[in-house]
Design a protein around this motif. Structure first.
Motif, PDB file in Angstrom:
ATOM      1  N   ALA A 801      11.679  10.217   3.439  1.00 31.50           N
ATOM      2  CA  ALA A 801      11.130  10.408   2.098  1.00 31.50           C
ATOM      3  C   ALA A 801      11.774   9.427   1.115  1.00 31.50           C
ATOM      4  O   ALA A 801      11.102   8.876   0.223  1.00 31.50           O
ATOM      5  N   ILE A 802      13.098   9.220   1.259  1.00 27.73           N
ATOM      6  CA  ILE A 802      13.787   8.269   0.388  1.00 27.73           C
ATOM      7  C   ILE A 802      13.213   6.862   0.585  1.00 27.73           C
ATOM      8  O   ILE A 802      12.906   6.142  -0.388  1.00 27.73           O
ATOM      9  N   ILE A 803      13.056   6.473   1.836  1.00 27.87           N
ATOM     10  CA  ILE A 803      12.554   5.135   2.135  1.00 27.87           C
ATOM     11  C   ILE A 803      11.158   4.934   1.562  1.00 27.87           C
ATOM     12  O   ILE A 803      10.869   3.935   0.863  1.00 27.87           O
ATOM     13  N   PHE A 804      10.279   5.889   1.847  1.00 24.88           N
ATOM     14  CA  PHE A 804       8.900   5.747   1.372  1.00 24.88           C
ATOM     15  C   PHE A 804       8.821   5.840  -0.148  1.00 24.88           C
ATOM     16  O   PHE A 804       7.997   5.174  -0.781  1.00 24.88           O
ATOM     17  N   ALA A 805       9.684   6.654  -0.754  1.00 21.01           N
ATOM     18  CA  ALA A 805       9.661   6.791  -2.214  1.00 21.01           C
ATOM     19  C   ALA A 805      10.111   5.490  -2.883  1.00 21.01           C
ATOM     20  O   ALA A 805       9.539   5.054  -3.900  1.00 21.01           O
ATOM     21  N   VAL A 806      11.157   4.872  -2.346  1.00 19.96           N
ATOM     22  CA  VAL A 806      11.626   3.601  -2.910  1.00 19.96           C
ATOM     23  C   VAL A 806      10.541   2.528  -2.764  1.00 19.96           C
ATOM     24  O   VAL A 806      10.254   1.756  -3.702  1.00 19.96           O
ATOM     25  N   LYS A 807       9.927   2.475  -1.582  1.00 21.32           N
ATOM     26  CA  LYS A 807       8.872   1.496  -1.365  1.00 21.32           C
ATOM     27  C   LYS A 807       7.685   1.732  -2.282  1.00 21.32           C
ATOM     28  O   LYS A 807       7.099   0.798  -2.852  1.00 21.32           O
ATOM     29  N   LEU A 808       7.318   3.040  -2.396  1.00 18.95           N
ATOM     30  CA  LEU A 808       6.128   3.363  -3.178  1.00 18.95           C
ATOM     31  C   LEU A 808       6.361   3.189  -4.672  1.00 18.95           C
ATOM     32  O   LEU A 808       5.424   2.859  -5.411  1.00 18.95           O
ATOM     33  N   SER A 809       7.568   3.419  -5.144  1.00 18.50           N
ATOM     34  CA  SER A 809       7.831   3.333  -6.581  1.00 18.50           C
ATOM     35  C   SER A 809       7.565   1.926  -7.113  1.00 18.50           C
ATOM     36  O   SER A 809       7.244   1.726  -8.291  1.00 18.50           O
ATOM     37  N   LYS A 810       7.694   0.916  -6.262  1.00 16.08           N
ATOM     38  CA  LYS A 810       7.459  -0.471  -6.656  1.00 16.08           C
ATOM     39  C   LYS A 810       6.003  -0.673  -7.073  1.00 16.08           C
ATOM     40  O   LYS A 810       5.695  -1.558  -7.870  1.00 16.08           O
ATOM     41  N   TYR A 811       5.123   0.146  -6.486  1.00 17.88           N
ATOM     42  CA  TYR A 811       3.695   0.003  -6.779  1.00 17.88           C
ATOM     43  C   TYR A 811       3.261   0.848  -7.978  1.00 17.88           C
ATOM     44  O   TYR A 811       2.123   0.716  -8.431  1.00 17.88           O
ATOM     45  N   TYR A 812       4.174   1.709  -8.448  1.00 18.17           N
ATOM     46  CA  TYR A 812       3.822   2.574  -9.570  1.00 18.17           C
ATOM     47  C   TYR A 812       4.535   2.160 -10.865  1.00 18.17           C
ATOM     48  O   TYR A 812       3.981   2.319 -11.960  1.00 18.17           O
ATOM     49  N   ARG A 813       5.722   1.645 -10.757  1.00 17.90           N
ATOM     50  CA  ARG A 813       6.504   1.338 -11.961  1.00 17.90           C
ATOM     51  C   ARG A 813       5.986   0.034 -12.619  1.00 17.90           C
ATOM     52  O   ARG A 813       5.457  -0.852 -11.951  1.00 17.90           O
ATOM     53  N   ARG A 814       6.197  -0.082 -13.918  1.00 23.12           N
ATOM     54  CA  ARG A 814       5.813  -1.283 -14.662  1.00 23.12           C
ATOM     55  C   ARG A 814       6.916  -2.326 -14.476  1.00 23.12           C
ATOM     56  O   ARG A 814       8.103  -2.061 -14.738  1.00 23.12           O
ATOM     57  N   MET A 815       6.487  -3.539 -14.020  1.00 18.57           N
ATOM     58  CA  MET A 815       7.427  -4.609 -13.733  1.00 18.57           C
ATOM     59  C   MET A 815       7.678  -5.453 -14.988  1.00 18.57           C
ATOM     60  O   MET A 815       6.840  -5.508 -15.919  1.00 18.57           O
ATOM     61  N   ASP A 816       8.829  -6.096 -14.976  1.00 14.73           N
ATOM     62  CA  ASP A 816       9.126  -7.025 -16.096  1.00 14.73           C
ATOM     63  C   ASP A 816       8.464  -8.387 -15.856  1.00 14.73           C
ATOM     64  O   ASP A 816       8.039  -9.058 -16.808  1.00 14.73           O
ATOM     65  N   THR A 817       8.399  -8.807 -14.602  1.00 13.01           N
ATOM     66  CA  THR A 817       7.778 -10.091 -14.270  1.00 13.01           C
ATOM     67  C   THR A 817       6.859  -9.891 -13.088  1.00 13.01           C
ATOM     68  O   THR A 817       6.927  -8.859 -12.394  1.00 13.01           O
ATOM     69  N   GLU A 818       6.023 -10.881 -12.860  1.00 14.94           N
ATOM     70  CA  GLU A 818       5.066 -10.771 -11.777  1.00 14.94           C
ATOM     71  C   GLU A 818       4.692 -12.156 -11.286  1.00 14.94           C
ATOM     72  O   GLU A 818       4.987 -13.172 -11.926  1.00 14.94           O
ATOM     73  N   ASP A 819       4.057 -12.216 -10.136  1.00 15.13           N
ATOM     74  CA  ASP A 819       3.548 -13.479  -9.615  1.00 15.13           C
ATOM     75  C   ASP A 819       2.281 -13.855 -10.369  1.00 15.13           C
ATOM     76  O   ASP A 819       1.410 -13.004 -10.631  1.00 15.13           O
ATOM     77  N   VAL A 820       2.157 -15.186 -10.723  1.00 14.45           N
ATOM     78  CA  VAL A 820       0.955 -15.675 -11.391  1.00 14.45           C
ATOM     79  C   VAL A 820       0.431 -16.860 -10.601  1.00 14.45           C
ATOM     80  O   VAL A 820       1.198 -17.757 -10.251  1.00 14.45           O
ATOM     81  N   TYR A 821      -0.879 -16.899 -10.272  1.00 14.29           N
ATOM     82  CA  TYR A 821      -1.473 -18.000  -9.530  1.00 14.29           C
ATOM     83  C   TYR A 821      -2.915 -18.145  -9.962  1.00 14.29           C
ATOM     84  O   TYR A 821      -3.495 -17.229 -10.572  1.00 14.29           O
ATOM     85  N   ASP A 822      -3.498 -19.297  -9.650  1.00 13.86           N
ATOM     86  CA  ASP A 822      -4.833 -19.646 -10.114  1.00 13.86           C
ATOM     87  C   ASP A 822      -5.881 -18.930  -9.279  1.00 13.86           C
ATOM     88  O   ASP A 822      -5.828 -18.928  -8.045  1.00 13.86           O
ATOM     89  N   ASP A 823      -6.868 -18.356 -10.000  1.00 12.35           N
ATOM     90  CA  ASP A 823      -7.902 -17.611  -9.293  1.00 12.35           C
ATOM     91  C   ASP A 823      -8.753 -18.511  -8.431  1.00 12.35           C
ATOM     92  O   ASP A 823      -9.166 -18.143  -7.325  1.00 12.35           O
ATOM     93  N   THR A 824      -9.047 -19.757  -8.969  1.00 12.65           N
ATOM     94  CA  THR A 824      -9.920 -20.636  -8.199  1.00 12.65           C
ATOM     95  C   THR A 824      -9.246 -21.133  -6.949  1.00 12.65           C
ATOM     96  O   THR A 824      -9.908 -21.481  -5.977  1.00 12.65           O
ATOM     97  N   GLU A 825      -7.941 -21.160  -7.007  1.00 14.28           N
ATOM     98  CA  GLU A 825      -7.224 -21.674  -5.840  1.00 14.28           C
ATOM     99  C   GLU A 825      -6.958 -20.584  -4.805  1.00 14.28           C
ATOM    100  O   GLU A 825      -7.039 -20.819  -3.614  1.00 14.28           O
ATOM    101  N   ASN A 826      -6.725 -19.471  -5.332  1.00 14.74           N
ATOM    102  CA  ASN A 826      -6.297 -18.395  -4.416  1.00 14.74           C
ATOM    103  C   ASN A 826      -7.272 -17.225  -4.411  1.00 14.74           C
ATOM    104  O   ASN A 826      -6.941 -16.169  -3.918  1.00 14.74           O
ATOM    105  N   GLY A 827      -8.397 -17.429  -4.985  1.00 16.71           N
ATOM    106  CA  GLY A 827      -9.346 -16.332  -4.987  1.00 16.71           C
ATOM    107  C   GLY A 827      -9.065 -15.362  -6.119  1.00 16.71           C
ATOM    108  O   GLY A 827      -8.410 -15.704  -7.097  1.00 16.71           O
TER     109      GLY A 827
END
Length: 851
Positions: A801-827
């Motif tokens: 439960a700890i492992i899955f909760a830590v992994k899952l929290s990354k998809y729910y919490r608001r991040m400070d930074t993120e990956d940015v890439y071009d839509d035309t290049e990468n879809g």
């Protein structure tokens, strides 16, 4: 002190009946002693856990997987004898037996040590923006799939943890409920013990009182000594006496029949002589008239001549055939028989019968003094038993035991609130542990709920909503609390697992299959100087074969405690039940019964002389052949009726006229002679025939018959005068055995009652079952094992439960930074953030280069 008082009470419930050897096993009438008064016990030493029993069975199956080895009897014996470790293999055997618990406990200790350490490292790592602590999420093509899988796995783990929490809570609540309800079961056991103590004296009194049934039956037989003993003597002597008297009485009847037969012969001969003379005269007259008729001229006619000649030739048949005038008379024999009948032989024989039938009265009169002594002995037995019973200190022992039982009950009642109070603290502590898991589960479920409901797939990691971010925070809060408390939970699990599991394996299971009793019954186990500990404790004699297993099994079957504890070795109250000394006195007095039957006279000398006179009456000298010769003849040479019918038929052949009528008239006369004279003569001949044949049978070996009758009477008289004592002794012995048999029935009934009914020790077995099987095993051990099973399962599943909760929290919490890439290049799989253009972003740069 209490044990000694209990034993002193219990020993009064029996005696050494086995020492009484029965004198004889007669088949007397079965005595009805009724039923020993006994009350039913209320305690049902059986616990049905209800639906939670399924959980208990699962725990038992798990414990079997952990510890499938059989009960280590040898190790337990060495441990009890303080010899454990003397040999090198003892520790190896112990480790082999406990290997399942050791491995499981070692894993638990690893959990306790490593999880806090891992949590600390994880916390420090995240503080350094590692281990997921950096508020930046790299975007991947399978991000949605990973998020769904992590959410699913976390939800499943949470469900399993929830089930474990429910099991732990149910076990915790079950133990509390049972402790609260245990007071009723304890009171039921004390009530049964009081019934056990209170009913025992009444049962003993009932056994003593039933001696009166035996005594009354014996007195009844003694009062009926005439019909019983006298009739038995009479029956045995009657095998010789009655046939002799019957023969004498038969001979008396033969004398009367002989007289009647002689009188019939005398009268019949006289009648026959007179009748034949008159018949001869009448037949002669008929022949004369027929001759005159046949000499008529009408017979000269051609039509009648032949018929008349035939009739004339048949006239010679009209004559008498038997001649009784030459038969000898029987007047002399009749006179002698009449002289014999002057003495009433039947009356003399009846006197013999009457004297012999007075045998029961003779027995009553001649045994009156001895029977009085026997009755006094029977009364003394009852008074001695009553006196001895009153001398027993039963009431004092009962009072001491009742006081001890009351004090024990008061002690339990006083401390039971304290037990409930401590149980409340235990319940509260276990509830807090469950609540910790519930709190963690709440964080996980809220995180899943908020994260799932607030998740927006079109939102970037830095623009996730508040609800989604809150869900991620809840998950991390759950992770944090898991690291903080899981090791505490595991400490409780390990301690309760090692304790409860070993109690189940080393106490409950051996108790259920009685292996524990076999260990306790090991010679010199509990005391190195005593072979049998229980008998050494109770009787101070360790050589008596008394085992815990046998006592428990007997009490479980509700047998008497006298049989269960073999109390005959502790106290011998043989004076209470050993009536052999009294039966010997009774038997000795009965054996001294002397019955004299010499006053019985079956047939006096006058009667015997009368029989001899009858044998010499001379009836054997009658010429029976002469009588039978004449008797066998017919009265006339021709049957007169046939002759008359033939005569009339021939008359019909003649022409109608005077000759025909005359012949028919003669035929009618012949019929009249037959009816009036021949028929009475035939009847007289029949009477004479019966009488002569009776006399012939009677006279046949008459002297031998009379002598045989006299010899039989003399032999029966000799048996009464000289040999009756042997018959009397035999029948007296049987009579004595019948009386003694009543006492033996009483002894056997008391023996069986003491073994099976008196002081039935079911409450003792119930106390043991209540203490061990119900309280320790069913209430405490099963509940504790179910608690650690649920709590341990929940604690273990906190890791995934700890492992899955830590992994899952990354998809729910608001991040400070993120990956940015071009839509035309990468879809269209990435995000386009205009506010980041022109801004140096090392993460972005590295990501693009890697991409």
């Amino acid at each position: 002190m209490a044990v000694e008082l209990c034993l002193l009470l219990l020993l009064f419930c029996g005696s050494t009946i086995s020492e009484v050897q029965p004198i004889y096993k007669p088949p007397p009438g079965t005595l009805d002693f009724g039923f020993v008064p006994a009350k039913t016990y209320d305690t049902g030493a059986y616990h049905e856990p209800g639906p939670i029993g399924i959980l208990f069975k699962i725990v038992h199956a798990f414990l079997y997987l952990v510890q499938p080895n059989s009960f280590p009897q040898d190790l337990i014996r060495k441990l009890a004898q303080q010899k454990f470790g003397n040999t090198q293999g003892d520790y190896q055997k112990a480790i082999y037996y406990e290997i399942g618990f050791i491995v499981s406990a070692a894993l638990g200790l690893l959990f306790i040590l490593l999880l806090p350490l891992v949590g600390l490292c994880f916390c420090m790592c995240r503080c350094c923006d590692n281990c997921g602590g950096e508020m930046h999420q790299r975007q991947k093509k399978n991000a949605d799939c990973q998020r769904s899988c992590f959410a699913t796995f976390l939800f499943v783990a949470s469900l399993i943890i929830s089930v474990g929490v429910l099991c732990a809570y149910a076990a915790n609540q079950h133990l509390t409920n049972q402790v609260r309800g245990a007071k009723k079961l304890v009171n039921s056991n004390f009530k049964d013990l009081k019934v056990f103590l209170n009913d025992t004296p009444a049962q003993i009194d009932y056994l003593v009182s039933q001696y009166n049934t035996t005594k009354d039956k014996a007195l009844s037989d003694l009062n009926n000594v005439g019909p019983l003993l006298g009739s038995r003597v009479q029956e045995q002597l009657g095998k010789e006496v009655r046939p002799a008297l019957d023969a004498a009485l038969t001979m008396a009847g033969a004398i009367r029949e002989t007289k009647e037969a002689l009188e019939n012969v005398s009268v019949s001969v006289e009648v026959l002589q007179e009748g034949t003379e008159r018949l001869h005269s009448n037949l002669t007259e008929v022949k004369t008239h027929l001759s005159n008729t046949l000499n008529d001229s009408a017979c000269s006619a051609a039509q009648a001549a032949s018929t008349c000649n035939i009739i004339r030739n048949s006239l010679s048949q009209l004559n008498i055939n038997a001649n009784f005038s030459g038969l000898p008379g029987v007047s002399s024999q009749l006179a002698k028989v009449n002289d014999v009948l002057k003495i009433d032989l039947s009356s003399l024989v009846q006197k013999g019968y009457a004297a012999f039938n007075d045998t029961p009265d003779l027995v009553v009169n001649q045994t009156r003094n001895i029977l009085s002594d026997i009755k006094n002995v029977l009364e003394s037995i009852g008074s001695n038993i009553t006196t001895f019973t009153k001398a027993l200190p039963v009431q004092k022992i009962l009072a001491d035991l009742t006081i001890y039982l009351t004090q024990s009950e008061a002690y339990v009642q006083d401390y039971f609130p304290l037990v409930e109070q401590y149980d409340f603290y235990r319940w509260l502590g276990c509830l807090i542990l469950c609540c910790v898991l519930v709190l963690i589960l709440v964080f996980f479920y809220l995180g899943l709920l908020c994260g799932t409901c607030g998740y927006d797939k079109h939102a970037s990691p830095t623009t996730r909503g508040c609800i989604s971010n809150t869900g991620g925070n809840f998950l991390m809060a759950g992770v944090g609390f898991s690291f903080l408390f899981s090791w505490v939970l595991m400490i409780v699990v390990v301690l309760t697992f090692v304790t409860g599991g070993n109690v189940e394996k080393l106490v409950c299971e051996p108790f259920e299959d009685k292996t524990l009793f076999k260990v306790l019954d090991t010679p010199y186990l509990l005391n190195q100087h005593w072979k049998n500990y229980l008998s050494g404790l109770l009787f101070k004699n360790p050589n008596i074969n008394l085992t815990f297993e046998k006592v428990y099994s007997d009490c479980k079957e509700n047998k008497g405690i006298y049989t269960s504890l073999h109390l005959e070795h502790l106290f011998n109250i043989n004076e209470f039940l050993n009536v052999s000394m009294y039966t010997e006195d009774v038997a000795l007095k009965i054996e001294h019964i002397q019955i004299n039957l010499s006053k019985i006279i079956l047939l006096d000398e006058i009667g015997k002389e009368n029989l001899l006179n009858f044998s010499s009456s001379g009836i054997e000298g009658i010429n029976f052949a002469a009588y039978l010769t004449e008797i066998n003849k017919s009265v006339t040479k021709v049957d007169l009726l046939s002759f008359a019918n033939d005569l009339e038929a021939r008359a019909d052949q003649l022409p109608k006229g005077a000759l025909e009528n005359a012949l028919k008239g003669h035929a009618n006369n012949i019929r009249v002679i037959h009816n009036q004279q021949v028929v009475p003569l035939e009847q007289a001949m029949s009477t004479l025939n019966q009488s002569i044949r009776l006399l012939k049978r009677t006279s046949s070996e008459l002297m031998v018959k009379v002598k045989n009758v006299i010899s039989a009477v003399n032999a029966a008289q000799l048996l009464i005068n000289n040999n009756a004592s042997f018959v009397i002794v035999q029948e007296t012995k049987k009579y004595m055995d019948t009386i003694v048999g009543y006492f033996e029935q009483y002894i056997e009934w008391v023996k069986e009652s003491i073994a099976m009914e008196v002081a039935a020790c079911k409450p003792i077995a119930n106390v043991i079952d209540t203490a061990v099987d119900i309280f320790l095993c069913s209430y405490i051990t099963d509940s504790v094992n179910a608690f650690w099973f649920g709590l341990g399962g929940s604690s273990i599943f906190l890791i995934p439960a700890i492992i899955f909760a830590v992994k899952l929290s990354k998809y729910y919490r608001r991040m400070d930074t993120e990956d940015v890439y071009d839509d035309t290049e990468n879809g269209n799989n990435g995000y386009h953030k205009e506010h980041l253009y022109g801004i140096h972003n090392p993460v972005f740069t590295s990501s693009v280069e890697q991409w």
